[in-house]
Motif scaffolding. Structure first.
Motif, mmCIF file in Angstrom:
data_model
loop_
_atom_site.group_PDB
_atom_site.id
_atom_site.type_symbol
_atom_site.label_atom_id
_atom_site.label_comp_id
_atom_site.label_asym_id
_atom_site.label_seq_id
_atom_site.Cartn_x
_atom_site.Cartn_y
_atom_site.Cartn_z
ATOM 1 N N ASP A 155 21.130 -14.985 -21.222
ATOM 2 C CA ASP A 155 21.931 -15.798 -22.140
ATOM 3 C C ASP A 155 22.160 -17.205 -21.567
ATOM 4 N N GLN A 156 22.511 -17.278 -20.302
ATOM 5 C CA GLN A 156 22.744 -18.578 -19.674
ATOM 6 C C GLN A 156 21.452 -19.395 -19.621
ATOM 7 N N ILE B 62 13.119 -17.763 -28.482
ATOM 8 C CA ILE B 62 13.210 -16.670 -29.454
ATOM 9 C C ILE B 62 12.812 -15.364 -28.771
ATOM 10 N N PRO B 63 13.762 -14.440 -28.567
ATOM 11 C CA PRO B 63 13.410 -13.148 -27.974
ATOM 12 C C PRO B 63 12.495 -12.345 -28.914
ATOM 13 N N LEU C 33 22.124 -9.170 -24.913
ATOM 14 C CA LEU C 33 21.348 -10.389 -25.107
ATOM 15 C C LEU C 33 21.783 -11.046 -26.405
ATOM 16 N N LEU C 34 22.349 -12.234 -26.314
ATOM 17 C CA LEU C 34 22.818 -12.984 -27.480
ATOM 18 C C LEU C 34 23.764 -12.149 -28.348
ATOM 19 N N ASN D 128 17.173 -2.810 -25.539
ATOM 20 C CA ASN D 128 16.578 -1.957 -24.519
ATOM 21 C C ASN D 128 15.613 -2.767 -23.664
ATOM 22 N N VAL D 129 15.474 -2.365 -22.419
ATOM 23 C CA VAL D 129 14.514 -3.023 -21.538
ATOM 24 C C VAL D 129 13.529 -1.980 -21.024
ATOM 25 N N SER D 130 12.324 -2.408 -20.757
ATOM 26 C CA SER D 130 11.290 -1.490 -20.269
ATOM 27 C C SER D 130 11.585 -1.100 -18.826
#
Length: 290
Positions: free
Chosen positions: A181-182, A195-196, A252-253, A258-260
């Motif tokens: 985010d930062q 853009i995620p 996130l935002l 989820n993260v891998s």
């Protein structure tokens, strides 16, 4: 674009619809000017060759937007005639019309693949050959070629990528973000929109960077700007690292994503290295608990 087709009437009918405001710029060995009339005239010749099913050649000749604005119907006719000559199709029935209902003026060209002797025009690699011929015609007429357009895009893309990399390095080295985010917020100040990319399983896949009219994946900008590499450059705090390690997720935002497993490992590894370095600097025993 060039290809062989069997649906002559339907394709020509679509292209000659009134709402597309077609203007006929070239016609050879044809009396009619409606899709039905032209198709019927094609069929008379095509009946000499029953083996050939895709018996019509369809081409689209597209000048650049800027060139298209300067070309009147006389010049468009010249483009068509030069193209037919280079393709060795001057002795076949053909009709060409231009569409100007959009910003990008372009020519639709239909040619009877069967000649007056009943022979079928060889269509092997027709797409590639038509592109090469179109480029020759463009050079003959002093128009911008596809190759030149592609090179211009590459040159612009290269410049944008270099600027993005410098902005990224500055944010990492000066702002020292502690989260994605930062990092995103710091990049927006330049202004770079991040853009995620999130798939249907709500898993974070990567980042795209919008800047100066370009939209690029991080890895396209520079290998050090893939999401995994960015994660390695960010000093995530302990709470984020614990959540990622345990739940394979993060904020996130304002949303949980989820993260891998691979990204989770990169984030945890970065945190461990940071703890090791800090304890070594202090000259004390190392105890790690993530």
């Amino acid at each position: 674009m060039g290809k062989s087709i069997s649906h002559t009437s339907a394709s020509m009918g679509y292209g000659l619809r009134e709402d597309k405001k077609p203007e006929i710029v070239h016609s050879q060995y044809l009396a009619g000017d409606t899709p039905k009339q032209i198709t019927q005239e094609f069929k008379i010749i095509q009946q000499q060759n029953h083996k050939c099913k895709k018996n019509t050649l369809s081409f689209v000749l597209s000048p650049t937007i800027e060139d298209g604005k300067k070309l009147d119907n006389r010049k468009l006719k010249e483009i068509t005639e030069r193209f037919l000559k280079e393709m060795k199709l001057r002795e076949n029935q053909a009709i060409a019309f231009v569409h100007r209902n959009r910003e990008h003026a372009h020519i639709h060209l239909y040619v009877n693949r069967i000649n007056f002797q009943g022979q079928a025009y060889k269509d092997s690699f027709i797409g590639k050959r038509s592109q090469q011929v179109a480029e020759r015609v463009a050079k003959q007429m002093g128009l911008t070629t596809v190759r030149e357009v592609q090179q211009q895009k590459l040159d612009k893309n290269k410049e944008v990528r270099m600027i993005l990399k410098r902005i990224h390095d500055r944010v990492i080295n000066e702002v020292r973000p502690k989260s994605f985010d930062q990092y995103i917020k710091a990049m927006e100040a330049y202004p770079v929109k991040i853009i995620p990319s999130i798939n249907k399983q709500n898993q974070l896949q990567g980042f795209r960077f919008e800047f100066a009219g370009q939209n690029l994946k991080g890895s396209e900008v520079h290998r050090s700007m893939s999401m995994g590499r960015i994660a390695e450059q960010i000093g995530f705090d302990k709470n984020v690292v614990q959540k990622v390690s345990q739940d394979k997720s993060m904020m996130l935002l304002g949303k949980t994503v989820n993260v891998s497993p691979n990204l989770a490992v990169k984030i945890a590894t970065k945190a461990i290295k940071h703890v090791v370095k800090r304890t070594i600097d202090k000259g004390i025993g190392i105890e790690i608990g993530i």
